[in-house]
Design an enzyme around this catalytic site. Structure first.
Site, PDB file in Angstrom:
ATOM      1  N   VAL A  61       0.805  -1.216   0.000  1.00 40.96           N
ATOM      2  CA  VAL A  61       0.000   0.000   0.000  1.00 40.96           C
ATOM      3  C   VAL A  61       0.845   1.276   0.000  1.00 40.96           C
ATOM      4  O   VAL A  61       0.330   2.351  -0.285  1.00 40.96           O
ATOM      5  CB  VAL A  61      -0.964  -0.016   1.209  1.00 40.96           C
ATOM      6  CG1 VAL A  61      -0.233   0.297   2.505  1.00 40.96           C
ATOM      7  CG2 VAL A  61      -2.128   0.931   1.010  1.00 40.96           C
ATOM      8  N   TYR A  62       2.134   1.173   0.295  1.00 38.80           N
ATOM      9  CA  TYR A  62       2.992   2.360   0.296  1.00 38.80           C
ATOM     10  C   TYR A  62       3.158   2.866  -1.137  1.00 38.80           C
ATOM     11  O   TYR A  62       3.790   2.217  -1.975  1.00 38.80           O
ATOM     12  CB  TYR A  62       4.365   2.062   0.889  1.00 38.80           C
ATOM     13  CG  TYR A  62       4.389   1.710   2.361  1.00 38.80           C
ATOM     14  CD1 TYR A  62       3.248   1.837   3.163  1.00 38.80           C
ATOM     15  CD2 TYR A  62       5.543   1.251   2.966  1.00 38.80           C
ATOM     16  CE1 TYR A  62       3.281   1.513   4.508  1.00 38.80           C
ATOM     17  CE2 TYR A  62       5.584   0.929   4.314  1.00 38.80           C
ATOM     18  CZ  TYR A  62       4.446   1.051   5.076  1.00 38.80           C
ATOM     19  OH  TYR A  62       4.469   0.722   6.416  1.00 38.80           O
ATOM     20  N   SER A  63       2.568   4.022  -1.402  1.00 29.80           N
ATOM     21  CA  SER A  63       2.617   4.645  -2.735  1.00 29.80           C
ATOM     22  C   SER A  63       2.124   3.694  -3.819  1.00 29.80           C
ATOM     23  O   SER A  63       2.642   3.679  -4.943  1.00 29.80           O
ATOM     24  CB  SER A  63       4.032   5.138  -3.056  1.00 29.80           C
ATOM     25  OG  SER A  63       4.393   6.199  -2.196  1.00 29.80           O
TER      26      SER A  63
END
Length: 344
Positions: A61-63
């Site tokens: 989900v990071y970036s």
């Protein structure tokens, strides 16, 4: 660098690991964290490896996956020197299969992570959140298959409550499945809720704590002081509402204590805040992040020394909060405390 067992597993991890949430830098939250590209990421990885920081943490989900892609590119040619930790389970889109930890979702998430990271295995794979809609038996069976297939080496969880973690561990024992060995948690001088239930659970069940946001969502950098406006460059201007809430007076009380110890030790405020965590029970690794080399080198200064018992006590007192029910009787009343002595 100090190295520690991850829970009761055989895996040795560095006391400080590097969080790649600043890599990629896309969207309102992660764009505010940092916009580190591949070249700068390689330089930060160089510094980490030289210092013995050999575990790198990210999440799908990071970036929107860009963090995994940048990390994979930055590690190219030296993958065998490091441990890669990633997470999945939070929404990656609006579709019915874009969130959760169903068999279909987990298999797809692991395959996607392997592709983005440009690797054939994930050293530590963590569920980013508990999925109440999927039976724990289905989750454990799927993860067990992925471990046996060699795609994952160790399993962990993140942001689980006590009952969610215990239900999962009990099911793993009952079914003979791979057990979780790590719990990635929020823990800092500004947020000590981990101590009430999750720390004793980790001690009892062999879950190593991996700490995220150890500087209280950027509040313990040494730049925030009583009576001063929020610094112009602080990411709190854009991200405060995403993170754990902190009352101003509580923040200033902790910062005052950190300032006193900084004067005694000659150490920077964030180094002291990180060191306090490294001297707490069940903590296997503390994730540090950095937007540039200066931040990274400063955070690396949290190892190689210790706080005295008196300094730990001073920080404990400044950061103490009344425990929520049913824990406050054990904190306040002798009869309860005798039955359940605190870990710290």
């Amino acid at each position: 660098m100090e190295y520690r067992r991850l829970g009761t597993s055989g895996l040795q991890v560095p006391a400080l690991s590097f969080g790649a949430g600043t890599f990629g830098g896309q969207g309102p939250l992660f764009g505010a964290w940092g916009t580190t590209g591949v070249e700068q990421a390689r330089r930060l990885v160089d510094i980490c490896i030289d210092a013995g920081v050999t575990m790198f943490d990210t999440a799908d989900v990071y970036s929107g996956g860009a963090s995994e892609e940048v990390l994979g590119a930055a590690l190219k040619g030296r993958r065998d020197q490091v441990l890669v930790s990633t997470k999945a389970g939070l929404p990656m889109g609006d579709g019915p299969q874009d969130a959760g930890t169903s068999r279909s979702r987990l298999i797809g998430a692991v395959e996607d992570a392997l592709r983005r990271l440009d690797t054939d295995h994930i050293d530590l794979f963590q569920l980013h959140a508990f999925d109440a809609g999927t039976p724990v038996e289905e989750v454990l069976s799927t993860l067990d298959d992925l471990v046996r297939a060699g795609k994952i080496r160790y399993l962990g969880i993140s942001n689980f409550s006590g009952w969610q973690a215990m239900k999962s561990l009990a099911a793993a024992d009952r079914l003979g499945r791979q057990r979780y060995v790590a719990h990635q948690v929020y823990y800092s001088l500004l947020g000590r809720d981990y101590e009430w239930e999750l720390m004793p659970l980790g001690k009892d069940q062999g879950l190593g704590g991996i700490v995220w946001s150890p500087l209280g969502w950027g509040r313990l950098t040494g730049k925030i002081r009583r009576g001063r406006p929020l610094p112009a460059g602080s990411r709190l201007h854009d991200t405060a509402d995403y993170g754990p809430p902190v009352e101003d007076e509580h923040l200033y009380r902790v910062v005052d204590a950190l300032d006193e110890i900084a004067a005694e030790t000659g150490r920077a405020v964030p180094q002291i805040a990180l060191r306090w965590l490294l001297q707490r029970p069940t903590v296997s690794s503390v994730i540090i992040g950095a937007r540039d080399e200066e931040q990274l080198r400063q955070n690396l200064g949290a190892v190689g020394w210790t706080l005295t018992p008196e300094q730990m006590t001073k920080l404990d007192a400044a950061s103490a909060r009344t425990a929520p029910y049913p824990y406050f009787p054990y904190q306040r009343q002798e009869g309860f405390a005798r039955l359940n002595p605190p870990l710290v």
